[in-house]
Design an enzyme around this catalytic site. Structure first.
Site, PDB file in Angstrom:
ATOM      1  N   GLU A 109      -0.150  -3.071   2.112  1.00  0.00           N
ATOM      2  CA  GLU A 109      -1.446  -2.394   2.131  1.00  0.00           C
ATOM      3  C   GLU A 109      -2.207  -2.637   0.828  1.00  0.00           C
ATOM      4  OE1 GLU A 109      -1.298   1.471   4.904  1.00  0.00           O
ATOM      5  OE2 GLU A 109       0.284   1.478   3.378  1.00  0.00           O
ATOM      6  N   GLU A 129       6.495   1.260   8.508  1.00  0.00           N
ATOM      7  CA  GLU A 129       6.435   2.727   8.512  1.00  0.00           C
ATOM      8  C   GLU A 129       6.935   3.338   9.818  1.00  0.00           C
ATOM      9  OE1 GLU A 129       3.683   1.482   5.249  1.00  0.00           O
ATOM     10  OE2 GLU A 129       4.155   0.755   7.252  1.00  0.00           O
TER      11      GLU A 129
END
Length: 696
Positions: A109, A129
């Site tokens: 990210e 995640e």
């Protein structure tokens, strides 16, 4: 050139280039100090009038492997990662990132928030995640679909898979691949941006056309998965927010992320994640491991071949012993096939395979084990055979050699007593296929030396396996509990449920395979041999189901014979064996049973209650050190649903009082089998949980 040291972030300037180095070894976890340092560095370089381009790179093994696990479960600390990444994207000066090593989660990210990305050879990227019951919460679901094709972004985000850097370049996650050090690539990339040869773009400014059909198809596919977990479905819902303005999409992503923070799935997945680390805490942790530079494996069957393969993959030369020359050659050929498979799957290079094969010796001479540091016996599960082998090893092996037995059930103390050096003997219970399955049950006998136990943990680490410490009992942790709850499945089968329904109910619950399908895969003859061995000690009041024995008496042992509970003419399908169905019906009639219906919920409740009951006894007796050790055994060796965190973690969801009520109800049918474990009663009386015992 000027430089300032601001640990864990280092800032350099070189002419018009500003370099930000993440320096938080070993994997540059994005903890609070690093986040603050990164934010400050961006502000500092933006304020410097001489700087035209900023480049971020990392020291150590990766740009960043993501969040700092030490912050899991704690209140958030400012600055939050989403805010830092928004600051990077909004930077007045272009920012690029160099991706190296395994750059995951928040690390990717971070790279996505930059305006261009350079990958280094061998790097892998991903947003894992969902494997922790969450979704990318720092812009991953909004930035990735703006950079690459929507269907590819959905796949990466909802699966959590790692993407090799060449594929990442092809997809558009990185803009180019540079064969250089991270710092050199950062400097070269920044110069390319300055000179105009490397274009930059801000993901927030990229507009995309959302295809609702893709979102709908992905959501439907995930809902049909067994089990249908919340995180992947919510992740796709977050991706769908790219139809909104960027800031609104980020806000929606964050709201969905926070919804998942309180989900039961997340708790179970975090527990499973932590279990792998918790099992390393053993009484012998401070002992000095013995050096293992060479190993011997006795037995060239499926298990011995798998163990030899795993040792070779860990870089340990192996001497493999078989009884006859042709069997030794067959075992060597089987190891070769395993290593060839590893090459095809990308687990090792062709050169690595050739090196491993050169380190393999297959022979019939037990005496050739004289110089090895470790011997692992993997022969037939028969005490007399193992006793004879260990008696010979006692005479052959050098002083200090570790003598391991791969027994699944047998008494390691009795095996150790066959030698004059019981301190060197330990149980090393691998799970089949041994070169694939991650669990290694380490069975510590009464006289096993602490340094031998420490050696087993060091060996497991080299083999990339999860070692769990077990005491000595019949079946140790896993197979002892399995033998108990497997009876619950047999009782339901005799009383009216079909083996097909039982398997389906438990697979819908989350198990990779139901108990009867697992039996067929492992070989029904293994359980048959165990039942015959234990028959003389079977209590007269125990209800005994003979269905599996009748199937085995026909020579139907499962997949390896083409039939068991199911037929295996077509390996892609699983059809009930009509002859096995006939045996079930005949045994019910012989036992005078009137078949009754079981709901899928009743099947899973009985099966899990039986599993939890025996697991509680294993903890109470000290066979397992803590509840988390039981959980790890079942997560890594028995296909237990990871999102439930293991049987005793799942038990806490039900609660000890509810479990006791179940057992009391079932006991009206069979008081011998359904008994309340004292530990469960103690937890109910004191208001404690199995999780509390992990802290003791």
């Amino acid at each position: 050139m000027s430089q300032s040291e601001t640990m864990p972030v280092r800032v350099e300037t070189e002419g018009e280039i500003g370099l930000i180095c993440l320096n938080n070894p070993p994997v540059n976890a994005l903890g609070a100090a690093l986040r603050q340092g990164l934010s400050d560095a961006i502000d500092t370089l933006n304020a410097d009038p001489q700087i035209r381009v900023i480049a971020i790179h990392g020291e150590g093994r990766a740009l960043s492997a993501g969040a700092d696990i030490r912050e899991f479960g704690k209140p958030p600390v400012e600055p939050r990662l989403p805010d830092v990444l928004d600051r990077i994207e909004a930077s007045d000066k272009p920012v690029i990132a160099v991706v190296h090593g395994t750059t995951l989660g928040g690390g990717l990210e971070l790279a996505l928030s930059c305006h261009a990305r350079i990958g280094l050879p061998g790097a892998r990227v991903g947003l894992p995640e969902v494997t922790l019951g969450l979704l990318p919460g720092a812009g991953g679901t909004q930035r990735l679909p703006r950079l690459i094709a929507l269907d590819k972004a959905i796949d990466i985000i909802s699966s959590g898979r790692q993407v090799p850097i060449d594929e990442a370049k092809e997809l558009g996650i990185v803009d180019r691949i540079d064969d250089a050090t991270p710092r050199e690539a950062a400097l070269a990339g920044a110069k390319a941006v300055r000179d105009g040869s490397l274009p930059t773009r801000r993901t927030a400014e990229i507009s995309v056309d959302l295809d609702p059909a893709l979102i709908e198809a992905a959501t439907e596919r995930l809902r049909k998965k067994r089990p249908a977990l919340a995180a992947p479905i919510k992740a796709v819902e977050a991706v769908a927010q790219i139809a909104k303005p960027f800031a609104e999409g980020l806000k929606a992503e964050r709201a969905l992320f926070m919804e998942l923070m309180d989900s039961p799935d997340r708790q179970g997945l975090i527990h499973a994640f932590n279990a792998e680390r918790a099992v390393k805490r053993i009484p012998e942790a401070q002992a000095e491991p013995r050096k293992i530079e060479t190993a011997g494996v006795i037995g060239g069957g499926t298990m011995g071949v798998g163990i030899a393969t795993a040792l070779l993959q860990a870089g340990i030369p192996v001497t493999l012993i078989e009884m006859a020359p042709e069997r030794a050659e067959a075992a060597k050929a089987a190891v070769t096939r395993n290593l060839d498979g590893a090459v095809k799957r990308g687990k090792m290079t062709a050169e690595g395979r050739d090196k491993a094969l050169a380190a393999l010796t297959a022979t019939t001479k037990l005496e050739s084990l004289a110089p090895v540091d470790l011997v692992i016996e993997a022969v037939f599960e028969e005490m007399s055979v193992k006793a004879e082998i260990f008696g010979k090893l006692d005479r052959i092996c050098k002083a200090g050699a570790v003598l391991g037995t791969n027994t699944s059930y047998l008494d390691v103390n009795a095996i150790a007593e066959m030698t004059s050096r019981p301190q060197d003997v330990i149980g090393l219970h691998f799970f089949s296929p041994a070169h694939v399955m991650r669990l290694l049950e380490v069975v510590v006998a009464d006289k096993t030396a602490p340094e031998v136990v420490a050696t087993a943990w060091a060996l497991a680490a080299r083999m990339k396996k999860v070692a769990v410490r077990s005491g000595v009992c019949d079946g140790f942790i896993g197979n002892r509990i399995l033998a108990h709850y497997r009876k619950a499945a047999d009782y339901m089968l005799l009383d009216g449920a079909s083996f097909e329904q039982i398997d389906r109910a438990l697979e819908d619950f989350g198990f990779a395979m139901g108990p009867f399908a697992v039996g067929d895969l492992a070989g029904l003859d293994i359980g048959w041999a165990t039942r015959k061995r234990k028959a003389p000690d079977r209590p007269p009041e125990e209800r005994y189901v003979t269905i599996a024995d009748r199937i085995c008496e026909n020579g139907w042992f499962g997949r390896k014979t083409g039939r068991g509970y199911y037929l295996y003419d077509d390996p892609k399908t699983r059809k009930p064996n009509p002859d096995a169905v006939a045996i079930v019906e005949a045994e019910r009639k012989a036992a005078g049973v009137t078949p009754r219906e079981f709901s899928d919920e009743d099947i899973t409740a009985r099966y899990m209650t039986a599993m939890i009951s025996e697991a509680a006894r294993v903890v109470q007796e000290g066979v397992a050190q803590r509840p988390v050790d039981v959980d790890a055994v079942f997560l890594f060796g028995y296909g237990f649903p990871r999102h439930l965190g293991g049987p005793l973690n799942y038990a806490d969801r039900i609660g000890p009082k509810a479990l006791i009520e179940r057992i009391e109800a079932y006991a009206s049918e069979d008081a011998h089998y359904w008994q309340i474990p004292p530990l469960l009663r103690e937890l109910a009386d004191t208001g404690r949980s199995f999780a509390d015992l992990n802290k003791d």
